[in-house]
Design a protein around this motif. Structure first.
Motif, PDB file in Angstrom:
ATOM      1  N   GLY A 109       0.787  -1.491  -0.045  1.00 14.63           N
ATOM      2  CA  GLY A 109       0.069  -0.137   0.057  1.00 14.63           C
ATOM      3  C   GLY A 109       0.838   1.189   0.196  1.00 14.63           C
ATOM      4  N   ASN A 110       0.240   2.298  -0.272  1.00 10.34           N
ATOM      5  CA  ASN A 110       0.916   3.646  -0.258  1.00 10.34           C
ATOM      6  C   ASN A 110       0.679   4.387   1.085  1.00 10.34           C
ATOM      7  N   SER A 111      -0.245   3.907   1.770  1.00 10.15           N
ATOM      8  CA  SER A 111      -0.526   4.641   3.153  1.00 10.15           C
ATOM      9  C   SER A 111       0.387   3.856   4.262  1.00 10.15           C
ATOM     10  N   LEU A 112       1.207   4.704   4.690  1.00 10.43           N
ATOM     11  CA  LEU A 112       1.982   4.321   5.798  1.00 10.43           C
ATOM     12  C   LEU A 112       1.038   4.297   7.279  1.00 10.43           C
ATOM     13  N   GLY A 113       0.315   4.995   7.297  1.00  9.43           N
ATOM     14  CA  GLY A 113      -0.681   5.484   8.591  1.00  9.43           C
ATOM     15  C   GLY A 113      -1.530   3.876   8.614  1.00  9.43           C
ATOM     16  N   PHE A 114      -2.089   3.642   7.364  1.00 13.42           N
ATOM     17  CA  PHE A 114      -3.169   2.594   7.382  1.00 13.42           C
ATOM     18  C   PHE A 114      -2.215   1.278   7.835  1.00 13.42           C
ATOM     19  N   LEU A 115      -1.000   0.916   6.983  1.00 14.18           N
ATOM     20  CA  LEU A 115      -0.148  -0.303   7.320  1.00 14.18           C
ATOM     21  C   LEU A 115       0.457  -0.247   8.525  1.00 14.18           C
ATOM     22  N   LEU A 116       0.439   0.689   9.176  1.00 13.19           N
ATOM     23  CA  LEU A 116       1.035   0.782  10.605  1.00 13.19           C
ATOM     24  C   LEU A 116      -0.014   0.347  11.733  1.00 13.19           C
ATOM     25  N   SER A 117      -1.362   0.931  11.232  1.00 11.84           N
ATOM     26  CA  SER A 117      -2.523   0.379  12.148  1.00 11.84           C
ATOM     27  C   SER A 117      -2.801  -1.087  11.821  1.00 11.84           C
ATOM     28  N   LEU A 118      -2.643  -1.549  10.774  1.00 14.88           N
ATOM     29  CA  LEU A 118      -2.911  -2.819  10.387  1.00 14.88           C
ATOM     30  C   LEU A 118      -1.857  -3.779  11.304  1.00 14.88           C
ATOM     31  N   LYS A 119      -0.616  -3.294  11.038  1.00 12.17           N
ATOM     32  CA  LYS A 119       0.542  -3.979  11.826  1.00 12.17           C
ATOM     33  C   LYS A 119       0.213  -4.086  13.404  1.00 12.17           C
ATOM     34  N   SER A 120      -0.326  -2.933  13.871  1.00 11.99           N
ATOM     35  CA  SER A 120      -0.722  -2.956  15.342  1.00 11.99           C
ATOM     36  C   SER A 120      -1.759  -4.188  15.535  1.00 11.99           C
ATOM     37  N   VAL A 121      -2.773  -4.178  14.882  1.00 11.78           N
ATOM     38  CA  VAL A 121      -3.647  -5.250  14.873  1.00 11.78           C
ATOM     39  C   VAL A 121      -3.088  -6.798  14.814  1.00 11.78           C
ATOM     40  N   PHE A 122      -1.835  -6.973  14.090  1.00  7.81           N
ATOM     41  CA  PHE A 122      -1.439  -8.347  13.905  1.00  7.81           C
ATOM     42  C   PHE A 122      -0.522  -8.437  15.065  1.00  7.81           C
ATOM     43  N   ASP A 123       0.094  -7.386  15.464  1.00  4.52           N
ATOM     44  CA  ASP A 123       1.074  -7.356  16.701  1.00  4.52           C
ATOM     45  C   ASP A 123       0.677  -7.874  17.723  1.00  4.52           C
TER      46      ASP A 123
ATOM     47  N   ARG B 117      -2.129  -9.612  18.069  1.00  2.00           N
ATOM     48  CA  ARG B 117      -2.377 -11.077  18.091  1.00  2.00           C
ATOM     49  C   ARG B 117      -1.160 -12.044  17.985  1.00  2.00           C
ATOM     50  N   GLY B 118       0.067 -11.350  18.284  1.00  2.00           N
ATOM     51  CA  GLY B 118       1.152 -12.352  18.353  1.00  2.00           C
ATOM     52  C   GLY B 118       1.879 -12.838  16.953  1.00  2.00           C
ATOM     53  N   PHE B 119       1.468 -12.211  16.202  1.00  2.00           N
ATOM     54  CA  PHE B 119       1.954 -12.449  14.685  1.00  2.00           C
ATOM     55  C   PHE B 119       3.427 -11.851  14.439  1.00  2.00           C
ATOM     56  N   THR B 120       4.481 -12.413  14.055  1.00  5.39           N
ATOM     57  CA  THR B 120       5.718 -11.902  13.522  1.00  5.39           C
ATOM     58  C   THR B 120       5.320 -10.888  12.362  1.00  5.39           C
ATOM     59  N   THR B 121       5.630  -9.645  12.462  1.00  7.26           N
ATOM     60  CA  THR B 121       5.513  -8.801  11.402  1.00  7.26           C
ATOM     61  C   THR B 121       6.739  -7.868  11.075  1.00  7.26           C
ATOM     62  N   LYS B 122       6.863  -7.710   9.680  1.00 10.02           N
ATOM     63  CA  LYS B 122       7.996  -6.629   9.302  1.00 10.02           C
ATOM     64  C   LYS B 122       7.393  -5.596   8.631  1.00 10.02           C
ATOM     65  N   LEU B 123       7.582  -4.365   8.505  1.00  7.17           N
ATOM     66  CA  LEU B 123       7.271  -3.147   7.402  1.00  7.17           C
ATOM     67  C   LEU B 123       8.378  -2.848   6.730  1.00  7.17           C
ATOM     68  N   LYS B 124       8.380  -2.420   5.443  1.00  2.55           N
ATOM     69  CA  LYS B 124       9.406  -2.137   4.871  1.00  2.55           C
ATOM     70  C   LYS B 124       9.071  -1.093   3.784  1.00  2.55           C
ATOM     71  N   LEU B 125       9.753  -0.059   3.401  1.00  2.20           N
ATOM     72  CA  LEU B 125       9.549   0.817   2.291  1.00  2.20           C
ATOM     73  C   LEU B 125      10.367   0.216   1.011  1.00  2.20           C
TER      74      LEU B 125
END
Length: 230
Positions: free
Chosen positions: A93-107, A109-117
């Motif tokens: 996605g192009n929206s950092l804010g949206f993906l950060l909020s989605l990452k928080s949802v996953f985190d 729940r104990g999922f292992t996540t990474k966010l990259k540009l």
């Protein structure tokens, strides 16, 4: 069809509006394509939180917990990808804010996540075999509508959560033993002593060397350093 406000019938489905918005379409253009209404534009911006500053302002909308997995499943079917052999789920996605909020949802729940540009967009990854199993169990637990080809990828998993946890725990134990072996071997330069020191036999060492290229490289590097030193 979606009714926004003031009895204005929208000619686009809600999923179509969200997709246009996330792809960067101007709010005025979304309203025009929906029904050409200036009132619609006002409603989208002021009542439904849509804004021209999507890169920073866009967030996951407030969704009751019981519906959150359905929202994520829909988003995954539209803009997600799964590579089960590589144990990776990817959202782009192009929206950092949206993906950060989605990452928080996953985190949470104990999922292992990474966010990259990556170039001019962002990629959110869910990684590890256990995390993919947990993610699939969550989004498909009360599934109604879903994309069959993506769902079938998760069906490749044959183990239950507890079995995966045990397998991962065993893998971590083996990894730790390999590190200990290399450390012992670097000091004593004796394969037998190093094997005895961590409680394995030569057959196990041979299997490690044949099946783990990184371990083999580290082992050979120590041998080379010893030869060069002597």
């Amino acid at each position: 069809m979606l009714y926004i406000t003031r009895n204005k019938k929208c000619t686009l489905e809600k999923s179509e509006i969200i997709k246009m918005y996330e792809e960067g379409e101007r709010t005025a253009e979304i309203a025009r394509r929906a029904n050409g209404s200036k009132v619609m534009k006002y409603d989208l911006m002021n009542l439904h939180g849509m804004t021209s500053d999507k890169s920073n302002a866009l967030q996951i909308p407030k969704i009751p917990e019981k519906y959150l997995s359905h929202f994520v499943r829909g988003y995954f079917d539209g803009d997600g990808n799964v590579n089960y052999e590589g144990y990776t789920v990817t959202f782009v996605g192009n929206s950092l804010g949206f993906l950060l909020s989605l990452k928080s949802v996953f985190d949470l729940r104990g999922f292992t996540t990474k966010l990259k540009l990556v170039r001019n967009h962002y990629r959110l990854f869910i990684v590890s075999r256990l995390s993919l199993k947990m993610f699939a169990d969550w989004i498909y637990r009360e599934k109604e509508k879903y994309l069959e080809r993506k769902y079938s990828e998760f069906e490749k998993e044959s183990l239950e959560d507890t079995e995966l946890i045990n397998k991962i725990s065993m893998a971590k134990t083996i990894l730790e033993k390999k590190k200990n072996f290399l450390e012992l071997y670097s000091h004593c330069i004796d394969v037998n002593k190093a094997c005895n020191g961590i409680g394995i036999d030569l057959k196990t060492l041979d299997i490690w060397l044949r099946n783990d290229l990184e371990f083999e490289d580290q082992f050979n590097l120590i041998k080379k350093m010893v030869r060069d030193f002597t």
